[in-house]
Scaffold this active site. Structure first.
Site, PDB file in Angstrom:
ATOM      1  N   CYS A 183     -10.267  -5.256   0.652  1.00 46.23           N
ATOM      2  CA  CYS A 183     -11.303  -4.213   0.891  1.00 46.23           C
ATOM      3  C   CYS A 183     -12.342  -4.203  -0.450  1.00 46.23           C
ATOM      4  CB  CYS A 183     -10.827  -2.767   0.958  1.00 46.23           C
ATOM      5  SG  CYS A 183     -10.283  -1.864  -0.692  1.00 46.23           S
TER       6      CYS A 183
ATOM      7  N   ASN B 236       0.882  -1.256   0.074  1.00 48.34           N
ATOM      8  CA  ASN B 236      -0.211   0.197   0.143  1.00 48.34           C
ATOM      9  C   ASN B 236       0.688   1.264   0.037  1.00 48.34           C
ATOM     10  OD1 ASN B 236       0.505  -0.918   2.723  1.00 48.34           O
ATOM     11  ND2 ASN B 236      -1.048   0.167   3.661  1.00 48.34           N
TER      12      ASN B 236
ATOM     13  N   GLU C  97      -3.279  -4.488  -2.972  1.00 48.54           N
ATOM     14  CA  GLU C  97      -3.693  -5.587  -3.773  1.00 48.54           C
ATOM     15  C   GLU C  97      -3.682  -4.852  -4.988  1.00 48.54           C
ATOM     16  OE1 GLU C  97      -4.746  -4.826  -0.821  1.00 48.54           O
ATOM     17  OE2 GLU C  97      -6.207  -6.580   0.170  1.00 48.54           O
TER      18      GLU C  97
HETATM   19  N1  THU Z   1      -5.254  -1.482   2.774  1.00 46.23           N
HETATM   20  C1  THU Z   1      -4.830  -2.243   1.542  1.00 46.23           C
HETATM   21  O1  THU Z   1      -3.774  -2.072   1.459  1.00 46.23           O
HETATM   22  N2  THU Z   1      -5.540  -3.217   1.114  1.00 46.23           N
HETATM   23  C2  THU Z   1      -7.057  -3.602   1.639  1.00 46.23           C
HETATM   24  O2  THU Z   1      -7.543  -4.438   1.140  1.00 46.23           O
HETATM   25  C3  THU Z   1      -7.279  -2.803   2.606  1.00 46.23           C
HETATM   26  C4  THU Z   1      -6.631  -1.528   3.141  1.00 46.23           C
HETATM   27  C5  THU Z   1      -4.566  -0.156   3.011  1.00 46.23           C
HETATM   28  C6  THU Z   1      -5.018   1.165   2.444  1.00 46.23           C
HETATM   29  C7  THU Z   1      -4.702   1.927   3.568  1.00 46.23           C
HETATM   30  O3  THU Z   1      -3.088   2.279   3.089  1.00 46.23           O
HETATM   31  C8  THU Z   1      -4.367   0.875   4.817  1.00 46.23           C
HETATM   32  O4  THU Z   1      -4.548  -0.273   4.323  1.00 46.23           O
HETATM   33  C9  THU Z   1      -5.423   1.580   5.905  1.00 46.23           C
HETATM   34  O5  THU Z   1      -6.657   1.219   5.489  1.00 46.23           O
END
Ligand code: THU
Length: 160
Positions: A112, A62, A75
């Site tokens: 998510c 992320n 993802e």
């Molecule tokens: N995040 C992801 O990388 N993948 C997900 O499926 C859910 C959330 C990240 C986005 C943000 O940088 C952090 O987790 C908190 O939401």
């Protein structure tokens, strides 16, 4: 009025050691990717590793931004990279791991909704299921045999 029931089957491995060797390796690559996350605002690091049909593994983490919505989940970082570098190569499986810096993440962290929508696009495009494995930092790993199990009633090109 009729009732419609939607059922999904998922599988739970007790820990990373219980995974088949190839998936264990993929998850370890996801852990390495997670360690490269840029998440100074949430302190929630996520890593993804994707296994392609040609044997390549692509990874992503992320990437956050001071303008919060401009950031991107691990993802989607990984799957868009796969889609842009290997547009005609099928995705076999994805491994996802998440670790909060605030408290130990011991439960599997599912992708998510926005990431599920993005993964659905590639699963529909390639016409074969994408296996998804997700975990926290330690502890159990959930497996879905297809993205469709995680996103029933998806919005897709068939309605356009
Ligand atoms: N995040 C992801 O990388 N993948 C997900 O499926 C859910 C959330 C990240 C986005 C943000 O940088 C952090 O987790 C908190 O939401």
């Amino acid at each position: 009025m009729k009732e419609i029931k939607i059922e999904s089957t998922l599988y739970l491995f007790e820990n990373i050691e219980e995974l088949p060797e190839k998936v264990n390796t993929l998850m370890q690559r996801a852990v390495k990717a997670r360690e490269k996350a840029y998440a100074p605002y949430s302190n929630f690091n996520v890593g993804t590793a994707i296994l392609l049909e040609n044997g390549e593994i692509v990874t992503g983490s992320n990437q956050e931004n001071a303008s919060y919505p401009s950031g991107l989940c691990a993802e989607r970082t990984a799957i868009y990279y796969a889609g842009s570098q290997f547009p005609n190569v099928k995705i076999i499986s994805m491994a996802v791991t998440a670790a909060s810096k605030k408290n130990k993440t011991i439960k599997p962290i599912p992708p998510c909704g926005a990431c599920r929508q993005a993964i659905a696009e590639y699963e529909i495009k390639q016409e074969t299921p994408i296996e998804i494995y997700f975990m926290g930092e330690i502890g159990p790993v959930t497996k879905s045999n297809s993205l469709a199990n995680l996103l029933p009633l998806s919005f897709d090109k068939s309605v356009l």
